[in-house]
Motif scaffolding. Structure first.
Motif, mmCIF file in Angstrom:
data_model
loop_
_atom_site.group_PDB
_atom_site.id
_atom_site.type_symbol
_atom_site.label_atom_id
_atom_site.label_comp_id
_atom_site.label_asym_id
_atom_site.label_seq_id
_atom_site.Cartn_x
_atom_site.Cartn_y
_atom_site.Cartn_z
ATOM 1 N N THR A 9 -9.213 -0.395 16.811
ATOM 2 C CA THR A 9 -8.186 -0.594 15.793
ATOM 3 C C THR A 9 -8.519 0.221 14.555
ATOM 4 O O THR A 9 -9.671 0.643 14.361
ATOM 5 N N ARG A 10 -7.521 0.438 13.737
ATOM 6 C CA ARG A 10 -7.677 1.071 12.433
ATOM 7 C C ARG A 10 -6.827 0.278 11.458
ATOM 8 O O ARG A 10 -5.865 -0.363 11.848
ATOM 9 N N SER A 11 -7.145 0.369 10.190
ATOM 10 C CA SER A 11 -6.332 -0.330 9.190
ATOM 11 C C SER A 11 -5.281 0.619 8.629
ATOM 12 O O SER A 11 -5.415 1.842 8.697
ATOM 13 N N TYR A 12 -4.234 0.016 8.067
ATOM 14 C CA TYR A 12 -3.211 0.812 7.397
ATOM 15 C C TYR A 12 -3.866 1.670 6.320
ATOM 16 O O TYR A 12 -3.548 2.840 6.172
ATOM 17 N N GLY A 13 -4.803 1.083 5.584
ATOM 18 C CA GLY A 13 -5.483 1.803 4.506
ATOM 19 C C GLY A 13 -6.314 2.970 4.993
ATOM 20 O O GLY A 13 -6.345 4.029 4.349
ATOM 21 N N GLU A 14 -7.015 2.796 6.113
ATOM 22 C CA GLU A 14 -7.820 3.895 6.669
ATOM 23 C C GLU A 14 -6.928 5.076 7.047
ATOM 24 O O GLU A 14 -7.246 6.227 6.739
ATOM 25 N N ILE A 15 -5.843 4.770 7.717
ATOM 26 C CA ILE A 15 -4.925 5.838 8.127
ATOM 27 C C ILE A 15 -4.301 6.483 6.900
ATOM 28 O O ILE A 15 -4.184 7.713 6.823
ATOM 29 N N ALA A 16 -3.926 5.671 5.926
ATOM 30 C CA ALA A 16 -3.325 6.189 4.696
ATOM 31 C C ALA A 16 -4.264 7.159 3.992
ATOM 32 O O ALA A 16 -3.842 8.240 3.551
ATOM 33 N N ALA A 17 -5.536 6.794 3.882
ATOM 34 C CA ALA A 17 -6.503 7.674 3.225
ATOM 35 C C ALA A 17 -6.660 8.984 3.994
ATOM 36 O O ALA A 17 -6.790 10.058 3.390
ATOM 37 N N GLU A 18 -6.626 8.892 5.301
ATOM 38 C CA GLU A 18 -6.791 10.079 6.136
ATOM 39 C C GLU A 18 -5.623 11.058 5.995
ATOM 40 O O GLU A 18 -5.818 12.267 5.988
ATOM 41 N N VAL A 19 -4.407 10.525 5.888
ATOM 42 C CA VAL A 19 -3.233 11.401 5.819
ATOM 43 C C VAL A 19 -2.743 11.636 4.389
ATOM 44 O O VAL A 19 -1.801 12.394 4.181
ATOM 45 N N GLY A 20 -3.364 10.979 3.413
ATOM 46 C CA GLY A 20 -2.986 11.175 2.020
ATOM 47 C C GLY A 20 -1.655 10.547 1.647
ATOM 48 O O GLY A 20 -0.872 11.128 0.901
ATOM 49 N N ALA A 21 -1.413 9.363 2.189
ATOM 50 C CA ALA A 21 -0.160 8.651 1.912
ATOM 51 C C ALA A 21 -0.499 7.210 1.558
ATOM 52 O O ALA A 21 -1.588 6.731 1.863
ATOM 53 N N GLN A 24 1.590 1.555 2.486
ATOM 54 C CA GLN A 24 2.951 1.084 2.764
ATOM 55 C C GLN A 24 3.705 2.091 3.633
ATOM 56 O O GLN A 24 4.467 1.706 4.521
ATOM 57 N N ALA A 25 3.488 3.380 3.414
ATOM 58 C CA ALA A 25 4.147 4.408 4.220
ATOM 59 C C ALA A 25 3.675 4.343 5.671
ATOM 60 O O ALA A 25 4.458 4.549 6.603
ATOM 61 N N VAL A 26 2.399 4.043 5.859
ATOM 62 C CA VAL A 26 1.877 3.883 7.219
ATOM 63 C C VAL A 26 2.545 2.683 7.883
ATOM 64 O O VAL A 26 2.955 2.750 9.043
ATOM 65 N N GLY A 27 2.682 1.599 7.143
ATOM 66 C CA GLY A 27 3.370 0.421 7.667
ATOM 67 C C GLY A 27 4.807 0.714 8.041
ATOM 68 O O GLY A 27 5.308 0.258 9.072
ATOM 69 N N GLN A 28 5.477 1.501 7.217
ATOM 70 C CA GLN A 28 6.860 1.870 7.513
ATOM 71 C C GLN A 28 6.937 2.752 8.754
ATOM 72 O O GLN A 28 7.857 2.623 9.562
ATOM 73 N N ALA A 29 5.972 3.639 8.913
ATOM 74 C CA ALA A 29 5.935 4.482 10.111
ATOM 75 C C ALA A 29 5.723 3.628 11.353
ATOM 76 O O ALA A 29 6.365 3.839 12.384
ATOM 77 N N CYS A 30 4.841 2.649 11.256
ATOM 78 C CA CYS A 30 4.620 1.739 12.386
ATOM 79 C C CYS A 30 5.896 0.964 12.694
ATOM 80 O O CYS A 30 6.285 0.833 13.859
ATOM 81 N N GLY A 31 6.555 0.461 11.670
ATOM 82 C CA GLY A 31 7.777 -0.312 11.852
ATOM 83 C C GLY A 31 8.918 0.503 12.425
ATOM 84 O O GLY A 31 9.785 -0.032 13.111
ATOM 85 N N GLY A 32 8.920 1.808 12.184
ATOM 86 C CA GLY A 32 9.961 2.686 12.691
ATOM 87 C C GLY A 32 9.629 3.329 14.029
ATOM 88 O O GLY A 32 10.397 4.124 14.545
ATOM 89 N N ASN A 33 8.486 2.975 14.583
ATOM 90 C CA ASN A 33 8.041 3.541 15.853
ATOM 91 C C ASN A 33 8.977 3.098 16.978
ATOM 92 O O ASN A 33 9.083 1.914 17.276
ATOM 93 N N LEU A 34 9.634 4.045 17.614
ATOM 94 C CA LEU A 34 10.574 3.724 18.687
ATOM 95 C C LEU A 34 9.899 3.544 20.043
ATOM 96 O O LEU A 34 10.528 3.077 20.990
ATOM 97 N N LEU A 35 8.632 3.930 20.153
ATOM 98 C CA LEU A 35 7.884 3.808 21.405
ATOM 99 C C LEU A 35 6.580 3.050 21.170
ATOM 100 O O LEU A 35 5.495 3.598 21.335
ATOM 101 N N PRO A 36 6.662 1.782 20.764
ATOM 102 C CA PRO A 36 5.465 1.079 20.296
ATOM 103 C C PRO A 36 4.371 0.849 21.334
ATOM 104 O O PRO A 36 3.237 0.603 20.964
ATOM 105 N N ILE A 37 4.674 0.939 22.596
ATOM 106 C CA ILE A 37 3.608 0.803 23.595
ATOM 107 C C ILE A 37 2.975 2.169 23.854
ATOM 108 O O ILE A 37 1.760 2.288 23.967
ATOM 109 N N LEU A 38 3.780 3.221 23.909
ATOM 110 C CA LEU A 38 3.251 4.568 24.133
ATOM 111 C C LEU A 38 2.560 5.126 22.899
ATOM 112 O O LEU A 38 1.568 5.849 23.008
#
Length: 74
Positions: A9-21, A24-38
């Protein structure tokens, strides 16, 4: 999200720091994921919380998937 290995697993914060966002933007990207299993957004967690999961069954499905992968022992 796709780069998070099975059973890890990774945290929203870890991913955010990695991509410079903001996390909350990471959370929105997760929520908008149309292929959540893939594209395994169930492997993204909040700090001290599970976060959400926008598929049928919601967080209960997220917990099941994490347990199935051995990423969640409780």
């Amino acid at each position: 999200m796709a780069a998070i290995p099975f059973g890890r697993t990774r945290s929203y914060g870890e991913i955010a720091a990695e991509v410079g966002a903001p996390a909350q933007a990471v959370g929105q990207a997760c929520g908008g994921n149309l292929l959540p299993i893939l594209v395994p957004c169930h492997r993204v967690l909040g700090t001290g919380t599970l976060g959400g999961f926008s598929v049928p069954g919601g967080v209960e499905t997220k917990v099941w998937l994490l347990r199935h992968e051995g990423a969640m022992l409780v």
